[in-house]
Design an enzyme around this catalytic site. Structure first.
Site, mmCIF file in Angstrom:
data_model
loop_
_atom_site.group_PDB
_atom_site.id
_atom_site.type_symbol
_atom_site.label_atom_id
_atom_site.label_comp_id
_atom_site.label_asym_id
_atom_site.label_seq_id
_atom_site.Cartn_x
_atom_site.Cartn_y
_atom_site.Cartn_z
ATOM 1 N N ALA A 85 0.775 -1.238 0.000
ATOM 2 C CA ALA A 85 0.000 0.000 0.000
ATOM 3 C C ALA A 85 0.808 1.291 0.000
ATOM 4 O O ALA A 85 0.345 2.305 -0.511
ATOM 5 C CB ALA A 85 -0.952 0.010 1.198
ATOM 6 N N PRO A 140 3.125 4.426 -0.841
ATOM 7 C CA PRO A 140 2.945 5.492 0.155
ATOM 8 C C PRO A 140 1.495 5.816 0.493
ATOM 9 O O PRO A 140 1.247 6.608 1.384
ATOM 10 C CB PRO A 140 3.609 6.695 -0.514
ATOM 11 N N GLY A 141 0.509 5.260 -0.239
ATOM 12 C CA GLY A 141 -0.857 5.395 0.241
ATOM 13 C C GLY A 141 -1.837 6.175 -0.610
ATOM 14 O O GLY A 141 -2.977 6.363 -0.207
ATOM 15 N N SER A 142 -1.440 6.619 -1.796
ATOM 16 C CA SER A 142 -2.383 7.405 -2.607
ATOM 17 C C SER A 142 -3.547 6.536 -3.083
ATOM 18 O O SER A 142 -4.703 6.979 -3.087
ATOM 19 C CB SER A 142 -1.662 8.030 -3.806
ATOM 20 N N LYS A 143 -3.257 5.286 -3.459
ATOM 21 C CA LYS A 143 -4.350 4.388 -3.872
ATOM 22 C C LYS A 143 -5.195 3.986 -2.669
ATOM 23 O O LYS A 143 -6.423 3.856 -2.779
ATOM 24 C CB LYS A 143 -3.786 3.137 -4.558
ATOM 25 N N ASP A 202 2.037 -2.994 4.229
ATOM 26 C CA ASP A 202 3.308 -2.783 3.548
ATOM 27 C C ASP A 202 4.409 -3.494 4.314
ATOM 28 O O ASP A 202 4.363 -3.576 5.546
ATOM 29 C CB ASP A 202 3.645 -1.302 3.403
ATOM 30 N N ASP A 261 5.067 -8.981 5.219
ATOM 31 C CA ASP A 261 5.510 -9.354 3.883
ATOM 32 C C ASP A 261 4.271 -9.806 3.112
ATOM 33 O O ASP A 261 3.607 -10.771 3.505
ATOM 34 C CB ASP A 261 6.535 -10.492 3.999
ATOM 35 N N CYS A 287 3.869 -0.509 -12.450
ATOM 36 C CA CYS A 287 4.247 0.665 -13.233
ATOM 37 C C CYS A 287 5.415 0.291 -14.148
ATOM 38 O O CYS A 287 6.337 1.061 -14.362
ATOM 39 C CB CYS A 287 4.579 1.858 -12.342
#
Length: 767
Positions: free
Chosen positions: A175, A177-180, A205, A232, A311
């Site tokens: 997850a 850094p958390g934007s999603k 995470d 993990d 990505c």
């Protein structure tokens, strides 16, 4: 010596102008945006349509546009959008810098309700115009208060494809850094009238430090339905829940599997990738991506959706993982057709044939071509399936690859998987029962091949022996890559079938003991309904009978409770049944904070602004209904007298004794010039005065919605609005959390809350 050093630094060029001219993604003038191996590899693969490869490479070398997303679930989203369009975007169209008109930000046409925008403005241009500087300050301030998020455009796609509803149980596997994650929370809260949606988000995470970044992102949204855990992802524990009084295994309705990747789709913003990229990156990551994806589908409920995304543009990290997953699932998974879900988004269909290249430039089209000394690094799952019929049935063309030059974005890959049946390795294994006396595993009745009633992954070894040894605890024998069952059970390995040996497709991930890293978190302690804390709170705030007292928790077993938090009923269920098998970093939203001497004022706990929208529906007293003019007074004056309020609010305030209050504004649909969204603020009613306890950025947010200018220009204070901007600046410098001279009951809020890893100050400006 110091003087000469300063002079030498003054005379040296800083390179700032070069970075400014290069745009928002700049700052790496010394890195040449060339990588011959990258160009050769992707040209040979043919992923880019014929005749477009030069455009593709040119786009990769251009800085990435800045993209913002308006927080969708908050009732203020429409007001923020209205403010952006009417106050900033219109004016930006008229701005000229160095004889050139500035292009105003444009909406992303595929994102619903114009909630996402992108712009090509560079930092240098922003600094040249006071109007653009104000626009930038607006974005920064609204971002800190959680009303706007800076997020790359393609990163917004996976949560949209999950099709989230308010009752869904959601797992975000990787997850940070958390934007999603923030998007997922927003979608859960699409109906602001429901303070506690039935669903929740568990954001995980593996990196302990990045988990705290995740907490910071999530806390901006003030949701009681988010829990941050540290595991993990390839062996994240199976969780238990109570279902109608019986222990059951938690399966998720939606899973976001945004795996670690080589990141070659991010070259436009991560310039370092240009010099570090090799084909070895994908070969090293493929196994980890497979294990995470397999663990994800194991925990997915039948009928649920999992979005796999990277990505990276490399098929080794993309289609190869999906194809191996589909092959191993034996029909339990299928690729969903998401082509109509985001109208306006341009994407390329997934490919069904690809080749593999080593960093030395050697190509392989099939596993049989790989020499034996390479077979530890190159695995059979990296190649397309050889069975043409099986390959056609997979429908890999339903995968979506976003290319940078099509819509001026980063590169991205996404695939939507739907689970039709339990995974085959969960179906085949027998149930095991723990023998308390010997600790050995006794096989349950029934043949090993008989299907089990539930699609349950193995009980991970992270479960303590005492919990594992309880009578009646049953586990499905989901073993490791070699077909292991739980080591502590003492059961023999299951031999691999001939079919699995020949296919050599990855099975479920191996069991690992849970390792705890980082800080030891404070406990999560739920209060009972009879807890004495509720005695004064109940009477002072006149809580509704349906207030869920059992959902209130604190972070200490001993001493006075400093803060009280709330979680949803479903997250409470998860916490109580899994405290020993998972590492929880943070959960809950703060609703009350202890006053230093609040007992004098009816209750030792005052309301916290973070949780006011969650808590307010249950509060039936201590409410003052205020007008727009009242809010302006409360937010621009430090400690106004009660007489400064309008007549109606003044009369209400006079009826209340000193202490914590709710200041509530209800919109008037007959007056469209006023904000058309409800506003709720925490406040304090003193002996002769009243004040709002609102964080700095939220204060600015509400003032902007009311049309009050709150920014400073470079030369000093900006234009002072007639509604008292100067007092706002003084207020933010002086605030120490004291509730006024007459009612000094609020504790100092500037300190860091060690229990939550975030500032709990609802008064002190963030530094």
């Amino acid at each position: 010596m110091g003087k000469r050093s300063r002079q030498r630094q003054k005379n040296q060029p800083t390179g700032r102008d070069d970075r400014d001219n290069a745009g928002w993604g700049a700052g790496y003038a010394d890195i040449v945006k060339e990588n011959k191996l990258f160009e050769h590899y992707y040209h040979e693969l043919g992923l880019v349509p014929a005749g477009e490869f030069e455009q593709f490479m040119d786009a990769m070398r251009e800085p990435l546009p800045a993209t913002i997303r308006i927080t969708g679930y908050k009732s203020h989203a429409k007001e923020i959008l209205h403010c952006l369009k009417e106050k900033y975007f219109k004016d930006i169209q008229e701005v000229e810098i160095d004889g050139q008109k500035i292009e105003a930000p444009q909406p992303l046409i595929w994102y619903p309700d114009e909630q996402a925008w992108h712009t090509n403005m560079s930092r240098k241009i922003i600094r040249k115009s006071p109007l653009l500087e104000k626009f930038h300050q607006f974005l920064v301030s609204e971002t800190e208060s959680g009303n706007i998020s800076r997020q790359e455009a393609v990163s917004m796609i996976p949560p949209l494809l999950l099709k989230i509803e308010s009752h869904h149980k959601i797992l975000d596997m990787c997850a940070a850094p958390g934007s999603k994650t923030a998007q997922l929370i927003e979608m859960l809260h699409s109906d602001m009238d429901v303070p506690f949606p039935e669903g929740f988000v568990i954001a995980n995470d593996v990196d302990n430090k990045r988990c705290y970044l995740l907490v910071h992102q999530a806390k901006r949204l003030n949701s009681p339905c988010i829990m941050v855990v540290n595991h993990d992802a390839s062996c994240i524990p199976t969780l238990n829940i109570d279902l109608d009084g019986k222990k059951d295994i938690l399966f998720y309705d939606r899973i976001l599997c945004d795996v670690p990747c080589s990141g070659d789709g991010t070259m436009r913003k991560n310039i370092d990738v240009w010099k570090k990229w090799t084909t070895s990156n994908s070969l090293h990551l493929h196994g980890l991506q497979m294990r995470i994806a397999v663990r994800g589908v194991e925990q997915l409920a039948v009928g649920g959706r999992m979005v796999y995304s990277t990505c990276s543009l490399n098929p080794i990290e993309d289609e190869a993982v999906i194809a191996a997953l589909l092959e191993k699932s034996e029909g339990a998974l299928e690729l969903a057709d998401a082509s109509a879900d985001l109208p306006g988004l341009r994407w390329m269909p997934g490919v069904s044939s690809w080749k593999l290249m080593t960093k030395e430039g050697q190509w392989f089209s099939d596993w049989s071509e790989v020499p034996s000394h390479r077979r530890t690094q190159i695995r059979p799952t990296m190649f397309p399936p050889t069975d043409a019929e099986k390959l056609a049935d997979m429908h890999l063309e339903r995968c979506m690859r976003i290319l940078p030059h099509h819509q001026n974005t980063g590169g991205f890959f996404v695939a939507v998987l739907v689970k039709k049946a339990p995974m085959p390795w969960n179906r085949r294994y027998p149930k095991l029962k723990r023998d308390v006396s010997s600790g050995s595993a006794v096989q349950a009745e029934g043949s090993p091949g008989a299907p089990t009633p539930a699609d349950a992954p193995r009980l991970p070894e992270s479960v303590p022996a005492a919990a594992e040894g309880e009578v009646g605890v049953e586990v499905e024998g989901g073993g490791g890559l070699e077909g292991k069952v739980d080591k502590e059970a003492g059961a023999p390995k299951r031999p691999l079938s001939a079919q699995e040996t020949s296919a050599k497709v990855c099975g479920p991930p191996a069991s690992k003991k849970m390792k705890l890293f980082g800080y030891k978190e404070d406990p999560f302690v739920f209060l009972t309904e009879e807890d004495p804390v509720f005695t004064t709170i109940q009477s002072f705030y006149d809580l509704a009978p349906n207030f869920p007292k059992r959902n209130v928790l604190t972070r200490t077993h001993d001493g006075k409770k400093r803060h009280l938090y709330m979680v949803s009923k479903e997250l409470r269920n998860v916490l109580l049944n899994n405290s020993e098998r998972m590492k929880v970093i943070n959960t809950g939203v703060k609703v009350w904070s202890r006053n230093s001497d609040g007992e004098e004022f009816g209750s030792p706990f005052r309301l916290a602004q973070e949780g006011i929208y969650t808590l307010q529906p249950y509060i039936r007293s201590r409410i003052i209904r205020v007008s727009v003019e009242d809010i302006k007074v409360l937010l621009t004056q430090e400690n106004p007298y009660l007489s400064k309020l309008q007549e109606d609010a003044h009369a209400q305030a006079k009826k209340l004794v000193m202490g914590s209050i709710v200041l509530k504004y209800n919109p008037n649909p007959n007056n469209p010039t006023e904000p058309q969204c409800p506003i709720q603020l925490c406040g304090w009613r003193g002996k002769t005065s009243i004040r709002a306890f609102v964080p700095r950025n939220e204060r600015f947010h509400y003032l902007r919605m009311l049309g009050v200018e709150v920014f400073k220009e470079k030369q000093g204070l900006g234009q002072k609005g007639k509604d008292g901007d100067k007092e706002v600046e003084e207020e933010e410098e002086k605030m120490e959390g004291v509730a006024g001279k007459e009612g000094g009951a609020a504790e100092k809020e500037a300190e860091l809350d060690p229990q939550n890893g975030d500032e709990n100050g609802s008064l002190e400006p963030k530094k």
